[in-house]
Design an enzyme around this catalytic site. Sequence first.
Site: not given
Ligand code: BES
Ligand code: ZN
Ligand code: ZN
Length: 474
Positions: A245, A250, A257, A268, A327, A329, A331
């Site tokens: 990734k 992000d 966020k 990220d 968010d 994104e 995947r």
């Molecule tokens: N990059 C984040 C995940 C992340 C969070 C990595 C904390 C490292 C530390 C990812 O893109 C994300 O924002 N995921 C969301 C998904 C949700 C919207 C289903 C999350 O985990 O809140």
């Molecule tokens: Zn995200």
């Molecule tokens: Zn992310």
Amino acid sequence: MLDFIFDKPQKREHTAVVILLDKLSRLEDERLAKKVGKNVIEALKNVAEAEEVKDSVDSVLKCYHGQVPCLAVIVNDKLPFKAGQHLYQRLKNYMNADIYAAAQLSTEYMEKFIIGMENANYSFDKYMTKKKPEDFDKLETVNFVDFKKPNMAKVGAITNAVRYARDLGNEPANRLTPYEFIKDVERLNYLDIDVEVLDEKAMKQENFGLALAVAQGSCNPPYTAVLQWHGNPKKKEFDCGLVGKGGIYDSGELSLKTANGMRSMKQDMSGAADVVSVIKAAALQKLPLNLVAVVTLVENMPSGGAYKVDDILTSMSGQTVEVINTDAEGRLALADALWYIQKRFKVKTLIDIATLTGASQAVFGGLYAAILGNDEKLVHRLIAAGSETEENLWQLPMNPEYDKWINSSVADMQNIGKRGFAGTATAAAFLQRFVHKSTKWAHLDIAGCECDEKTKVSTGFGVMLLHNYLEKLC
Ligand code: BES
Ligand code: ZN
Ligand code: ZN
């Protein structure tokens, strides 16, 4: 890099004498006394008695013999990387060290121990303009007296790769844009790594529909890099495909966020940094394997042109995705990369690594990364590889029920499951829809492992683990 040598005692100025023990009673060893001097041993034994030092891992005895600092450390026999790290912390303010062993330490152990020391010899301080010479660590030469020399070429390849991944991870997004990332990685062709770059136009031609949607809100255009290492040119197939990734930043995009949630989102792209670094290690070591890696570098930013909640996107695979949360994104970008690598290279084994879900961080708190996959043997091999490199993985289930949760009422799937429900497993279920049934696939969710919780410095988590897995294939 520290200067690791295997020589007779240096006894230079500013040299610490260090004894590695497996238990305190080893100080009675006559041969040891002969090597380091009876007085030193007596002084250390006195400290042990006076300070009632326990006979347990990481205990340390310290004294001065004249001007010479002398340390005896009980090293952990199970965690050589951690033991090396700890020793570095104790030695960083001395310029040189003569190290003696009173414990039985194999060359394999010493390889890991030295890697642990070198990994601890890292700081990201290039932007600190006020740092004074005296603020830097002083350790330069580490001399192992009467040790069998381990495979230092391997040590060098691994520590170089870990450092590379950390440097990329630590660089902030204003300095390491997708373009800068690509430019850096392109230089790896000096190691006979074949680096190919797809710009936005090429990505459009190749139908990276999901990755391009994520990137469209940023004024920094996306890139995809394809790296190939042909260490076994007689063979046609690839031994392994890697996807990482590459979220250059992000912000969450329109599903923005919080300020706190954005902290460390420059990292990220740690999965992408990991896979290019693993290819680098393979090339440095000339591993007789054929490897291919794909990373899509995108920035997830809000703007008038950004993709939106409710958008329906078409992926490279032809499957459509309804966006419920911008968010989620990672995947999206990964799905196209996974499809691309399978379509173009027909890889039979495929591993992806990603800072994919906050849920994984919440569950494991950075002590484990989640692993999921469609092939138990592959999953178990990776878990075993990680336990050897002290990068722990913990398997989560690929229950078909999770797959149902990402069904959409208006498209083939949606990009999230139910809020607050098994976020790491539903993300993996999403990715699995882009993995051919015949591909052996494992997914590593390293969210929370990619940076040190306190300092926010990149860890390079995953590089040693993947390298170890690949080395075992040779
Ligand atoms: N990059 C984040 C995940 C992340 C969070 C990595 C904390 C490292 C530390 C990812 O893109 C994300 O924002 N995921 C969301 C998904 C949700 C919207 C289903 C999350 O985990 O809140
Ligand atoms: Zn995200
Ligand atoms: Zn992310």
